[in-house]
Design an enzyme around this catalytic site. Sequence first.
Site, PDB file in Angstrom:
ATOM      1  N   TYR A  53       0.810  -1.287   0.039  1.00  0.00           N
ATOM      2  CA  TYR A  53      -0.161   0.039  -0.085  1.00  0.00           C
ATOM      3  C   TYR A  53       0.822   1.245   0.300  1.00  0.00           C
ATOM      4  O   TYR A  53       1.363   1.762   1.137  1.00  0.00           O
ATOM      5  CB  TYR A  53      -0.984   0.117   1.093  1.00  0.00           C
ATOM      6  CG  TYR A  53      -1.920  -1.055   1.064  1.00  0.00           C
ATOM      7  CD1 TYR A  53      -2.179  -1.711   0.164  1.00  0.00           C
ATOM      8  CD2 TYR A  53      -2.873  -1.386   2.248  1.00  0.00           C
ATOM      9  CE1 TYR A  53      -3.235  -2.809   0.020  1.00  0.00           C
ATOM     10  CE2 TYR A  53      -3.507  -2.309   2.156  1.00  0.00           C
ATOM     11  CZ  TYR A  53      -3.950  -3.047   1.315  1.00  0.00           C
ATOM     12  OH  TYR A  53      -5.050  -3.900   1.124  1.00  0.00           O
ATOM     13  N   HIS A 133      -1.224 -12.092   0.428  1.00  0.00           N
ATOM     14  CA  HIS A 133      -2.243 -11.092  -0.230  1.00  0.00           C
ATOM     15  C   HIS A 133      -2.801 -11.673  -1.808  1.00  0.00           C
ATOM     16  O   HIS A 133      -4.090 -11.288  -1.674  1.00  0.00           O
ATOM     17  CB  HIS A 133      -1.118  -9.954  -0.788  1.00  0.00           C
ATOM     18  CG  HIS A 133      -1.676  -8.496  -0.882  1.00  0.00           C
ATOM     19  ND1 HIS A 133      -1.026  -7.352  -0.751  1.00  0.00           N
ATOM     20  CD2 HIS A 133      -3.019  -8.174  -1.212  1.00  0.00           C
ATOM     21  CE1 HIS A 133      -1.890  -6.517  -0.856  1.00  0.00           C
ATOM     22  NE2 HIS A 133      -3.255  -7.063  -0.938  1.00  0.00           N
ATOM     23  N   SER A 213     -12.807  -3.770   0.801  1.00  0.00           N
ATOM     24  CA  SER A 213     -13.933  -2.912  -0.093  1.00  0.00           C
ATOM     25  C   SER A 213     -15.432  -3.054   0.234  1.00  0.00           C
ATOM     26  O   SER A 213     -15.958  -3.361  -0.873  1.00  0.00           O
ATOM     27  CB  SER A 213     -13.596  -3.117  -1.627  1.00  0.00           C
ATOM     28  OG  SER A 213     -12.089  -2.201  -1.906  1.00  0.00           O
ATOM     29  N   PRO A 214     -15.762  -3.383   1.448  1.00  0.00           N
ATOM     30  CA  PRO A 214     -16.990  -3.531   1.776  1.00  0.00           C
ATOM     31  C   PRO A 214     -18.212  -2.583   1.497  1.00  0.00           C
ATOM     32  O   PRO A 214     -19.184  -2.825   1.562  1.00  0.00           O
ATOM     33  CB  PRO A 214     -17.128  -3.704   3.300  1.00  0.00           C
ATOM     34  CG  PRO A 214     -15.778  -2.932   3.722  1.00  0.00           C
ATOM     35  CD  PRO A 214     -14.920  -3.040   2.679  1.00  0.00           C
ATOM     36  N   LEU A 215     -17.625  -1.412   1.041  1.00  0.00           N
ATOM     37  CA  LEU A 215     -18.740  -0.543   0.597  1.00  0.00           C
ATOM     38  C   LEU A 215     -18.623  -0.077  -0.778  1.00  0.00           C
ATOM     39  O   LEU A 215     -18.933   0.869  -1.613  1.00  0.00           O
ATOM     40  CB  LEU A 215     -18.499   0.842   1.487  1.00  0.00           C
ATOM     41  CG  LEU A 215     -18.732   0.844   2.993  1.00  0.00           C
ATOM     42  CD1 LEU A 215     -18.150   2.176   3.544  1.00  0.00           C
ATOM     43  CD2 LEU A 215     -20.106   0.437   3.169  1.00  0.00           C
ATOM     44  N   GLY A 216     -17.642  -1.037  -1.569  1.00  0.00           N
ATOM     45  CA  GLY A 216     -17.611  -0.825  -3.107  1.00  0.00           C
ATOM     46  C   GLY A 216     -16.330  -0.428  -3.701  1.00  0.00           C
ATOM     47  O   GLY A 216     -16.090  -0.242  -4.653  1.00  0.00           O
ATOM     48  N   GLY A 217     -15.464   0.089  -2.579  1.00  0.00           N
ATOM     49  CA  GLY A 217     -14.062   0.368  -3.004  1.00  0.00           C
ATOM     50  C   GLY A 217     -13.759   1.949  -3.030  1.00  0.00           C
ATOM     51  O   GLY A 217     -14.786   2.964  -2.845  1.00  0.00           O
TER      52      GLY A 217
END
Length: 292
Positions: A53, A133, A213-217
């Site tokens: 990251y 990863h 990305s639980p909210l879409g990224g």
Amino acid sequence: MPQRSIGDVQVSAIGLGGMPMSVDGRPDEDRSIRTIHAALDAGVTLIDTADAYHRAAADVGHDESGHNEVLIAKALRSWGGDASSVLVATKGGHTRTEAGGWPLDGSPEYLKRAAKASAQRLGVDAIGLYQHHRPDPAVPYEETIGALRDLLDEGVIRQAGISNADLDQIRLAQTLLDGRLASVQNQFSPAFRSSRTELELCAELGVAFLPWSPLGGIGSAAELGDRYAENAAIAHERGVSPQQVALAWELALSPTVIPIPGSSRPESILDSIGALDLTLTPEEIARLDAVA
């Protein structure tokens, strides 16, 4: 703060994803640290990161490997609370090209070097949770997981997980790790539901499932209510944000689910944590499940 389990460790039922604080478009360091501190102050005890990251070397003029790990370590040192209660989960197996590409290296030699480098950046004797990863097609999966097993046995890491894994890889990892697979981190959200079968297998095995990305990224989370009418309708009915509805839905799918929404603003992670106060009815869950 409601708790859930990763292996033998209890953590907050929602974690903090660190990626947006280190990649392109990231905020300044001060805001990132305020974001991490806001999460910790609210009771978050799980932070997700990875050595990959960071921004491309070609864009910044030098190698930033491990930028997010260093940032999180700095934030933990400067926080006024008990940082020993926080589980930092990091990942290895992705590398970055100078131009910003995301190649893979699942070789045991590389993974062992990467884990030790991550531990040094995090300032720990042993990494609390280390996750591979992404599977590398050039390396037999058995060899990659064997490296995780060695890292566990050597005490370099305390718990082992995998990411972006399919059903067979989850079962294989659980076998090769002698039942010590602690977590699976796969993409899952209202926009990406194909990992539902992996989520259900983790529930069966008692392995933590960490939706990334639980909210879409990045760049899409803010539009969640615009894209999913049922989600927006329930949010309106309950007087909460569409993002809270999405996270509450994911939490309701299994007690082994621990979403890790990425945030780069204190307001974002605090809104996400608010999902823990929202209990959806069976009818609401059915409405959300039915969305294609």
